[in-house]
Design an enzyme around this catalytic site. Sequence first.
Site, short mmCIF file in Angstrom:
data_model
loop_
_atom_site.label_atom_id
_atom_site.label_comp_id
_atom_site.label_asym_id
_atom_site.label_seq_id
_atom_site.Cartn_x
_atom_site.Cartn_y
_atom_site.Cartn_z
N LYS A 21 0.83 -1.21 0.00
CA LYS A 21 0.00 0.00 0.00
C LYS A 21 0.87 1.26 0.00
O LYS A 21 0.62 2.19 -0.76
CB LYS A 21 -0.91 -0.05 1.24
CG LYS A 21 -1.91 1.07 1.35
CD LYS A 21 -3.05 0.67 2.27
CE LYS A 21 -2.75 0.83 3.75
NZ LYS A 21 -2.70 2.22 4.21
N GLY A 94 -4.53 8.29 5.53
CA GLY A 94 -3.61 9.27 6.11
C GLY A 94 -2.42 9.51 5.21
O GLY A 94 -1.93 10.64 5.09
N ASP A 314 2.54 -0.78 11.93
CA ASP A 314 1.25 -1.27 11.44
C ASP A 314 0.98 -2.72 11.83
O ASP A 314 -0.16 -3.20 11.71
CB ASP A 314 1.18 -1.13 9.91
CG ASP A 314 1.13 0.33 9.48
OD1 ASP A 314 0.77 1.18 10.32
OD2 ASP A 314 1.46 0.63 8.32
N ARG A 389 -6.88 -2.98 10.15
CA ARG A 389 -5.89 -3.83 10.82
C ARG A 389 -6.43 -4.43 12.11
O ARG A 389 -6.01 -5.50 12.53
CB ARG A 389 -4.60 -3.05 11.06
CG ARG A 389 -3.98 -2.54 9.75
CD ARG A 389 -2.52 -2.21 9.88
NE ARG A 389 -2.09 -1.32 8.82
CZ ARG A 389 -1.79 -1.70 7.58
NH1 ARG A 389 -1.90 -2.96 7.23
NH2 ARG A 389 -1.40 -0.81 6.68
C1 S3P Z 1 2.91 5.02 6.19
C2 S3P Z 1 3.55 5.38 7.33
C3 S3P Z 1 3.11 5.00 8.67
C4 S3P Z 1 2.11 3.85 8.61
C5 S3P Z 1 1.06 4.06 7.56
C6 S3P Z 1 1.72 4.17 6.19
C7 S3P Z 1 3.47 5.48 4.89
O1 S3P Z 1 2.50 6.11 9.30
O2 S3P Z 1 1.50 3.67 9.87
O3 S3P Z 1 0.17 2.96 7.54
O4 S3P Z 1 3.11 4.90 3.84
O5 S3P Z 1 4.28 6.41 4.90
P1 S3P Z 1 3.39 7.19 10.10
O6 S3P Z 1 4.42 7.65 9.19
O7 S3P Z 1 2.46 8.31 10.45
O8 S3P Z 1 3.91 6.46 11.30
#
Ligand code: S3P
Length: 429
Positions: A21, A94, A314, A389
């Site tokens: 992803k 996010g 994760d 998750r």
């Molecule tokens: C991600 C970074 C992580 C992770 C998210 C995907 C990414 O978050 O938890 O599922 O693809 O950069 P954080 O960078 O906020 O820890």
Amino acid sequence: MDQNVEPTAKLKGNIELPADKSISHRSVMFASLHEGYSRISNFSTAADPYSTIGCMRGLGVDIREVGDNVLEINGVGRDGLQKPQNDLDCGNSGTTMRLLSGIIAGSGVTARLIGDESLSSRTMKRIIKPLTRMGADIDAREADFAPLHISRTCPLQALHFPLPIPSAQLKSCVLLAGLFGEEPTQVIETLPSRDHTERLLELPIQRENGKKKIFASREVDIPEQSYRIPNDFSAAAFWLVAGAIHPDAEILLPNVGMNPTRTGALNILENMGADIVISNEHREGAEPVADLRVVSSALTPFDITEHIVPNCIDELPVLAVAMLFADGVSRISGAEELRHKETDRLKAIADMLDRAGADFKEFKDGLEITGRPDFTPRAADYKSFDDHRIAMAAAVLALRSNKTSRIRNADCTAISYPEFWKDLQLLTN
Ligand code: S3P
């Protein structure tokens, strides 16, 4: 949709996991910023990367799905993004919102970014602060939350940015804005977080006194993004745990991404005694890949501390499940960041453990879990908290019960792993 999970006598088979992803998001964003054609294969079919496709199309990029998870993208280059006609909808993602904010702020295009209820309740202050220092004007609900209205009228300022938290989303956001600047932006990382952005963009890096400095400016030639995306290690983790804790299991997972900044859970499970064989190690573009095979294992306890949390962030919900079957007390500490994910994941894990009848304590930054190899979870009604998750971790746990359990709102697995329930069926048949 609610989903029943039955106990199963065996857990055996070969699973073709969804594509990574994190890399899927980045491949589309970076191919859009590259000036010219890219062909990305094995793109993730999950909902989150599709949010990124929608947003990049909204910025005027021609992205075509040419069948069998292949995307063809005619990148517009740094200066070719167009002002979107509509809000850019980041859905539940996010990564989409935080990385895209960097691109919008850097490019100077004006846009409004929106998200679903979960994303709109996650803090955006961490990206608003540095992007504002770089010259962006950002209006956010209560100064912190989406919708984010982003524009820029003054010239982009380069930033010297020691990362205040080990977040790859924050690191990538600042670097992506930095790509548009005349002077180099510098991000300084102390605890390593996933490094797909610097790998795929081939950003200049310096290492000094245990710190990593990453540079981004207009000088960087954004490379074509034509490669096959590895399968998602974060999806593999559910089956690695399911296989290790089940008494009659053998699960094969081909072509899994093995980037060392992602595979913390593999090292932890191996340390706990999980019987995992790695074979067929090779590379797909900038990323290492291998086949994994897991069989039933006897697990010992493990303490996950702050410095390894970013490399298994994760996977912590499913690692907590593994700890329930280890012989003794395991701990997770320095993981307060879990409270800022799709839901408050420490609270959600605690709720899951409680429903299963586990022996555990919840702390502000982690958990203490007392495991037993013969632990039999209660047949429970698990809440997913609409978090993919959490739903998948609860399913792995429920497989060790002696009666049918139920996972509420289980369709949220589509966010990262649309075929999860089908794959579970496949392993039990
Ligand atoms: C991600 C970074 C992580 C992770 C998210 C995907 C990414 O978050 O938890 O599922 O693809 O950069 P954080 O960078 O906020 O820890």
